[in-house]
Design an enzyme around this catalytic site. Structure first.
Site, PDB file in Angstrom:
ATOM      1  N   TRP A 231       0.671  -1.670   0.157  1.00 56.50           N
ATOM      2  CA  TRP A 231       0.018   0.005   0.126  1.00 56.50           C
ATOM      3  C   TRP A 231       0.621   1.192   0.012  1.00 56.50           C
ATOM      4  O   TRP A 231       0.448   2.015  -0.644  1.00 56.50           O
ATOM      5  CB  TRP A 231      -0.827   0.271   0.840  1.00 56.50           C
ATOM      6  CG  TRP A 231      -1.763  -0.939   1.038  1.00 56.50           C
ATOM      7  CD1 TRP A 231      -1.950  -2.564   1.721  1.00 56.50           C
ATOM      8  CD2 TRP A 231      -3.737  -0.980  -0.374  1.00 56.50           C
ATOM      9  NE1 TRP A 231      -3.187  -3.159   1.423  1.00 56.50           N
ATOM     10  CE2 TRP A 231      -3.665  -2.625  -0.142  1.00 56.50           C
ATOM     11  CE3 TRP A 231      -3.361  -0.279  -0.681  1.00 56.50           C
ATOM     12  CZ2 TRP A 231      -4.548  -2.762  -0.690  1.00 56.50           C
ATOM     13  CZ3 TRP A 231      -4.532  -0.836  -1.886  1.00 56.50           C
ATOM     14  CH2 TRP A 231      -5.237  -1.465  -1.803  1.00 56.50           C
TER      15      TRP A 231
ATOM     16  N   ASP B  95      -1.145   6.605   6.318  1.00 55.14           N
ATOM     17  CA  ASP B  95      -3.057   5.768   6.211  1.00 55.14           C
ATOM     18  C   ASP B  95      -2.686   4.033   7.020  1.00 55.14           C
ATOM     19  O   ASP B  95      -1.961   3.431   7.381  1.00 55.14           O
ATOM     20  CB  ASP B  95      -2.278   4.868   4.002  1.00 55.14           C
ATOM     21  CG  ASP B  95      -2.915   4.232   4.217  1.00 55.14           C
ATOM     22  OD1 ASP B  95      -4.330   3.996   4.438  1.00 55.14           O
ATOM     23  OD2 ASP B  95      -3.492   3.630   3.179  1.00 55.14           O
TER      24      ASP B  95
ATOM     25  N   LYS C  22     -12.495  -2.215   5.862  1.00 56.65           N
ATOM     26  CA  LYS C  22     -11.105  -2.902   7.024  1.00 56.65           C
ATOM     27  C   LYS C  22     -12.135  -2.927   8.341  1.00 56.65           C
ATOM     28  O   LYS C  22     -12.395  -3.965   8.187  1.00 56.65           O
ATOM     29  CB  LYS C  22     -10.418  -2.364   6.804  1.00 56.65           C
ATOM     30  CG  LYS C  22      -9.709  -1.795   5.214  1.00 56.65           C
ATOM     31  CD  LYS C  22      -9.871  -3.558   4.552  1.00 56.65           C
ATOM     32  CE  LYS C  22      -9.491  -3.141   3.072  1.00 56.65           C
ATOM     33  NZ  LYS C  22      -7.938  -1.746   2.438  1.00 56.65           N
TER      34      LYS C  22
HETATM   35  C1  LIG Z   1      -7.433  -1.302   1.297  1.00 55.98           C
HETATM   36  C2  LIG Z   1      -6.000  -0.355   1.461  1.00 55.98           C
HETATM   37  C3  LIG Z   1      -6.239   0.483   0.734  1.00 55.98           C
HETATM   38  C4  LIG Z   1      -7.284   1.050  -0.122  1.00 55.98           C
HETATM   39  O1  LIG Z   1      -8.095   1.009  -0.578  1.00 55.98           O
HETATM   40  P1  LIG Z   1      -9.585   2.021  -2.019  1.00 55.98           P
HETATM   41  O2  LIG Z   1     -10.949   1.774  -0.319  1.00 55.98           O
HETATM   42  O3  LIG Z   1      -9.835   0.091  -2.035  1.00 55.98           O
HETATM   43  O4  LIG Z   1      -9.140   2.393  -2.469  1.00 55.98           O
HETATM   44  C5  LIG Z   1      -5.265   2.014   0.989  1.00 55.98           C
HETATM   45  N1  LIG Z   1      -4.175   1.370   1.591  1.00 55.98           N
HETATM   46  C6  LIG Z   1      -4.085   0.322   3.080  1.00 55.98           C
HETATM   47  C7  LIG Z   1      -3.767   0.282   3.800  1.00 55.98           C
HETATM   48  C8  LIG Z   1      -5.250  -1.046   2.838  1.00 55.98           C
HETATM   49  O5  LIG Z   1      -5.770  -1.846   3.590  1.00 55.98           O
END
Ligand SMILES: *Cc1c(COP(=O)(O)O)cnc(C)c1O
Length: 370
Positions: free
Chosen positions: A105, A175, A199
């Site tokens: 990511w 993030d 998540k």
């Molecule tokens: C799932 C995830 C993303 C991407 O999310 P989307 O909603 O598919 O754009 C970005 N960063 C992390 C750490 C993730 O787990």
């Protein structure tokens, strides 16, 4: 039916209580005669849902008053573009963004940011968080981006060890998509925290952005208005229609979290669940993990069968026991168990029992014992 435990990395498990409440309120929310999906986002009913969700999230994460909480659309990945578009304007152009690269990511974030600024990878490792003393930061960088839990690789920052702290006055952007609300965090150390909802919060489509107020108002001209953090903040996330139903479910999850005892309690449970699972993996010579112990994720646990020819049988046996979605991400292979807030410890115990049973069964077959 067998009891089902869903180990999906995302979209992922939600608390059963929340789903049951949403089902009960589906056709008629609180006597309004409407489903939440049918409400005007500016009407008093939805505004009360929105305000409660904002207030509860602020309370759960102890978000200081000088931060705005935005409920946006576009997911975590779109923030990889929107954050540069909103932040690099605070520095003379072309600005530089520093990154800590710890997995898939943060890797994607680096690629996307390079469209808008110079990027500097200050440190890199896919199996541990590089020690802060080794980070090669750029003086005057626009900000430092880190993915504090790598969902695919299973690398998580150990905040307790003092990382991340404010780094030489450089703005931190984190993030936290896959571990937000699973551990205490000092929001005041960050310029921006963002998280896709699917998540640990709610349905895909909602993206949470927590941004310090002095970082608003310098978006580059190319930034789409609907994603200009200042416009979104000034309009209480209603500059355009927000993902209303997703915000409603997220709000129910926040209420559920408060009933459970909040983030401190989630952290305690996360530690217990992770310890149980890693202990079982470590104790067996049948499985292996590849992340350094101090950087192991409490939320996403990738593991491998040493003999990968057993992968299909492992997954089929798991499914037969109601242990679902354990296949690892296609980019890294193997297995992955995501054990978010809504996963009860009973689910982890069921997985551990299966890990032991499967390893034992294979062993006895190899040694010729029944
Ligand atoms: C799932 C995830 C993303 C991407 O999310 P989307 O909603 O598919 O754009 C970005 N960063 C992390 C750490 C993730 O787990």
């Amino acid at each position: 039916m067998t009891h089902i435990y869903n180990f999906s990395a995302g979209p992922a498990i939600l608390p059963k209580e929340v789903l049951a409440q949403a089902a009960a309120e589906m056709l008629d929310w609180h006597g309004s005669g409407m489903s939440v999906m049918e409400m005007s986002h500016r009407g008093p009913e939805f505004m009360s849902i929105y305000k409660a969700a904002e207030r509860d999230l602020r309370e759960l994460l102890a978000v200081p008053d000088n931060y705005k909480i935005l409920f946006m659309q576009g997911g975590g990945l779109s923030q990889n573009a929107l954050i540069p578009l909103n932040l690099v304007g605070h520095k003379p152009q072309p600005a530089t963004i520093d990154f800590i690269h710890t997995g898939s990511w943060s890797g994607k974030s680096i690629k996307e940011a390079a469209k808008y600024a110079n990027v500097n990878v200050a440190a890199s490792s896919m199996t541990s968080v590089p020690p802060q003393s080794e980070w090669k930061l750029t003086p005057g960088a626009a900000y430092l981006h880190m993915c504090t839990n790598e969902t695919i690789d299973g690398v998580e920052y150990d905040f307790d060890a003092g990382v991340p702290a404010a780094v030489d006055g450089v703005q931190l952007v984190a993030d936290m998509s896959s571990h937000i609300l699973s551990r205490r965090v000092d929001v005041s150390k960050y310029g921006v925290i963002f998280a896709g909802a699917q998540k640990n919060i709610g349905p895909a489509g909602v993206t949470i952005v927590i941004v310090r107020e002095d970082l608003l108002g310098k978006a580059l001209p190319a930034c789409p208005s609907a994603f200009d953090f200042k416009l979104v903040a000034d309009n209480e996330s209603m500059y355009n229609t927000p993902p209303t139903y997703g915000i409603y479910i997220a709000g129910l999850v926040f209420q559920w979290l408060k009933r459970q005892g909040g983030v401190a309690e989630m952290e305690k449970r996360a530690i217990a669940k992770a310890e149980l699972l890693y202990a079982a993996l470590d104790a067996s010579d049948f499985y292996e993990t590849r992340v350094a112990k101090q950087s192991r994720s409490r939320m996403n646990v990738p593991f491998y069968l040493k003999d990968e020819s057993g992968n299909e049988a492992f997954l089929a046996g798991a499914k037969a026991r109601g242990l679902l979605q354990l296949k690892g991400h296609k980019s890294v292979g193997g297995m992955r168990a995501s054990i978010y807030n809504a996963m009860p410890i009973e689910g982890v115990q069921a997985l551990v029992d299966y890990l032991n049973e499967f390893a034992g069964r294979r062993h006895s077959r190899e040694s010729g014992n029944p």
